[in-house]
Design an enzyme around this catalytic site. Structure first.
Site, PDB file in Angstrom:
ATOM      1  N   ASN A  13       0.881  -1.162   0.000  1.00  0.00           N
ATOM      2  CA  ASN A  13       0.000   0.000   0.000  1.00  0.00           C
ATOM      3  C   ASN A  13       0.919   1.213   0.000  1.00  0.00           C
ATOM      4  O   ASN A  13       1.517   1.534   1.025  1.00  0.00           O
ATOM      5  CB  ASN A  13      -0.888  -0.009   1.249  1.00  0.00           C
ATOM      6  CG  ASN A  13      -1.695   1.281   1.381  1.00  0.00           C
ATOM      7  OD1 ASN A  13      -1.745   2.095   0.460  1.00  0.00           O
ATOM      8  ND2 ASN A  13      -2.323   1.475   2.531  1.00  0.00           N
ATOM      9  N   LYS A  15       0.250   4.272  -0.262  1.00  0.00           N
ATOM     10  CA  LYS A  15      -0.310   5.485   0.351  1.00  0.00           C
ATOM     11  C   LYS A  15      -0.024   6.691  -0.577  1.00  0.00           C
ATOM     12  O   LYS A  15      -0.086   6.540  -1.783  1.00  0.00           O
ATOM     13  CB  LYS A  15       0.240   5.664   1.766  1.00  0.00           C
ATOM     14  CG  LYS A  15       0.052   4.360   2.596  1.00  0.00           C
ATOM     15  CD  LYS A  15       0.333   4.504   4.041  1.00  0.00           C
ATOM     16  CE  LYS A  15       0.093   3.161   4.740  1.00  0.00           C
ATOM     17  NZ  LYS A  15       0.262   3.240   6.179  1.00  0.00           N
ATOM     18  N   HIS A  98      -9.271   1.502   4.923  1.00  0.00           N
ATOM     19  CA  HIS A  98      -7.986   1.712   5.594  1.00  0.00           C
ATOM     20  C   HIS A  98      -8.167   2.678   6.772  1.00  0.00           C
ATOM     21  O   HIS A  98      -8.912   3.642   6.677  1.00  0.00           O
ATOM     22  CB  HIS A  98      -6.943   2.251   4.610  1.00  0.00           C
ATOM     23  CG  HIS A  98      -5.563   2.162   5.181  1.00  0.00           C
ATOM     24  ND1 HIS A  98      -5.069   3.092   6.059  1.00  0.00           N
ATOM     25  CD2 HIS A  98      -4.600   1.212   5.053  1.00  0.00           C
ATOM     26  CE1 HIS A  98      -3.844   2.726   6.437  1.00  0.00           C
ATOM     27  NE2 HIS A  98      -3.539   1.584   5.831  1.00  0.00           N
ATOM     28  N   GLU A 100      -6.406   4.987   7.847  1.00  0.00           N
ATOM     29  CA  GLU A 100      -6.118   6.401   7.554  1.00  0.00           C
ATOM     30  C   GLU A 100      -7.318   7.073   6.910  1.00  0.00           C
ATOM     31  O   GLU A 100      -7.580   8.255   7.130  1.00  0.00           O
ATOM     32  CB  GLU A 100      -4.863   6.502   6.668  1.00  0.00           C
ATOM     33  CG  GLU A 100      -3.612   6.208   7.478  1.00  0.00           C
ATOM     34  CD  GLU A 100      -2.482   5.590   6.694  1.00  0.00           C
ATOM     35  OE1 GLU A 100      -2.484   5.646   5.456  1.00  0.00           O
ATOM     36  OE2 GLU A 100      -1.575   5.027   7.341  1.00  0.00           O
ATOM     37  N   GLU A 170      -5.310  -4.695  10.530  1.00  0.00           N
ATOM     38  CA  GLU A 170      -4.297  -3.658  10.712  1.00  0.00           C
ATOM     39  C   GLU A 170      -4.554  -2.913  12.017  1.00  0.00           C
ATOM     40  O   GLU A 170      -5.310  -1.936  12.043  1.00  0.00           O
ATOM     41  CB  GLU A 170      -4.345  -2.672   9.543  1.00  0.00           C
ATOM     42  CG  GLU A 170      -4.007  -3.292   8.205  1.00  0.00           C
ATOM     43  CD  GLU A 170      -3.310  -2.306   7.281  1.00  0.00           C
ATOM     44  OE1 GLU A 170      -2.251  -2.658   6.771  1.00  0.00           O
ATOM     45  OE2 GLU A 170      -3.815  -1.187   7.095  1.00  0.00           O
ATOM     46  N   GLY A 176       2.717   2.384  10.648  1.00  0.00           N
ATOM     47  CA  GLY A 176       3.664   3.476  10.450  1.00  0.00           C
ATOM     48  C   GLY A 176       4.389   3.894  11.719  1.00  0.00           C
ATOM     49  O   GLY A 176       5.048   4.924  11.753  1.00  0.00           O
ATOM     50  N   SER A 216       3.574  -2.121  10.183  1.00  0.00           N
ATOM     51  CA  SER A 216       5.029  -2.210  10.393  1.00  0.00           C
ATOM     52  C   SER A 216       5.592  -3.588  10.091  1.00  0.00           C
ATOM     53  O   SER A 216       6.555  -4.029  10.710  1.00  0.00           O
ATOM     54  CB  SER A 216       5.402  -1.764  11.817  1.00  0.00           C
ATOM     55  OG  SER A 216       4.985  -0.425  12.030  1.00  0.00           O
TER      56      SER A 216
HETATM   57  P1  13P Z   1       3.204   0.350   7.547  1.00  0.00           P
HETATM   58  O1  13P Z   1       3.685  -0.956   6.993  1.00  0.00           O
HETATM   59  O2  13P Z   1       3.955   1.532   7.043  1.00  0.00           O
HETATM   60  O3  13P Z   1       3.098   0.316   9.054  1.00  0.00           O
HETATM   61  O4  13P Z   1       1.716   0.556   7.008  1.00  0.00           O
HETATM   62  C1  13P Z   1       0.828  -0.486   7.129  1.00  0.00           C
HETATM   63  C2  13P Z   1      -0.396  -0.136   6.382  1.00  0.00           C
HETATM   64  O5  13P Z   1      -1.109   0.771   6.745  1.00  0.00           O
HETATM   65  C3  13P Z   1      -0.692  -0.888   5.171  1.00  0.00           C
HETATM   66  O6  13P Z   1      -1.962  -0.591   4.714  1.00  0.00           O
END
Ligand code: 13P
Length: 255
Positions: A13, A15, A98, A100, A170, A176, A216
């Site tokens: 992903n 982002k 997601h 976010e 997640e 992150g 992560s």
């Molecule tokens: P990270 O791997 O950067 O923690 O992000 C995970 C994520 O949100 C994947 O959708």
């Protein structure tokens, strides 16, 4: 059905990262590194990068996904993109729900459900994200929350359509942050999601469902997370922006 029979899926992903030129360069770098994968390999990229990604991935085992989809076919929805628009440009996967999007853009369980249905109805494979915040984990409601988010996201999804669903567990506190869930926490979350799916769709459907862990995940911790019985793959943020790191995760899932 045991884990070995479920499709293992490693999805990046990206982002809000990478221009089209950077997309081409990164996928060209990744292609030879993941060519021998014994799992499905997906990159979910920003809308403006889709064309470059589809072109760069042509003839390889990398599939391209989008990071969101709107639930209406067309109309006055400034800034949104429909499922038909995505399939028309070669997209095969889409992420919905997601954290976010839930946290910063007002996404709710109900809109996640509508977006999921729109993706499935257009023939896309949908990666539905669910996960608890740190506060919710401390309140001891993680399993209930995962079950609720999962059931609402899948409302009106048929058993047949469920075959095109992947769920990504997640935990919001692990995204992150560099703080990864332990392998046991990841497996417990995924098992809770599978139990919720079992209640609605039955054991066979639940056993066949690919459930990823995300948060992560990196080249160093992927093997342990992916060795868990209910962890069938990963949704990778930061580490999917680096070809070598991502390919190491793909290799870990291919064992
Ligand atoms: P990270 O791997 O950067 O923690 O992000 C995970 C994520 O949100 C994947 O959708």
């Amino acid at each position: 059905m045991d884990k070995a029979k479920r499709a293992a899926v490693i999805a990046g992903n990206w982002k809000m990262n990478n221009t089209p030129a950077q997309t081409t360069a990164l996928i060209e770098e990744m292609k030879p590194l993941v060519a021998d994968a014994d799992c499905d390999v997906v990159l979910c990229v920003p809308y403006v990068d889709i064309h470059a990604a589809v072109e760069a991935a042509k003839g390889s085992n990398i599939k391209i996904g989008a990071e969101n989809v709107h639930f209406k076919d067309k109309g006055a929805f400034t800034g949104e993109v429909s499922a038909e628009m995505l399939t028309a440009v070669g997209v095969e996967y889409v992420i919905t729900g997601h954290s976010e999007r839930r946290q910063y853009f007002g996404e709710t369980d109900e809109t996640v459900n509508l977006r999921t249905l729109a993706g499935l109805n257009a023939g896309l494979k949908v990666i539905v994200c669910v996960g608890e915040t740190l506060t919710q984990r401390k309140q001891g409601i993680t399993k209930e929350l995962l079950a609720m988010q999962t059931k609402i996201a899948l409302k009106d999804v048929t058993k047949e359509q469920l075959q095109n669903v992947i769920i990504a567990y997640e935990p919001v506190w692990a995204i992150g942050t560099g703080e990864t869930a332990t392998a046991q926490q990841a497996n417990e979350g995924n098992a809770a999601i599978r139990a919720a799916v079992c209640e609605v769709y039955g054991k066979d459907a639940a056993d066949a469902l690919t459930i990823q862990y995300g948060g992560s995940m990196n080249a160093a911790n992927a093997a342990e997370l992916l060795s868990q019985p209910d962890v069938d793959g990963g949704l990778i943020g930061g580490a999917s922006l680096k070809a070598v790191d991502f390919s190491k995760i793909v290799a870990a899932a291919s064992k």
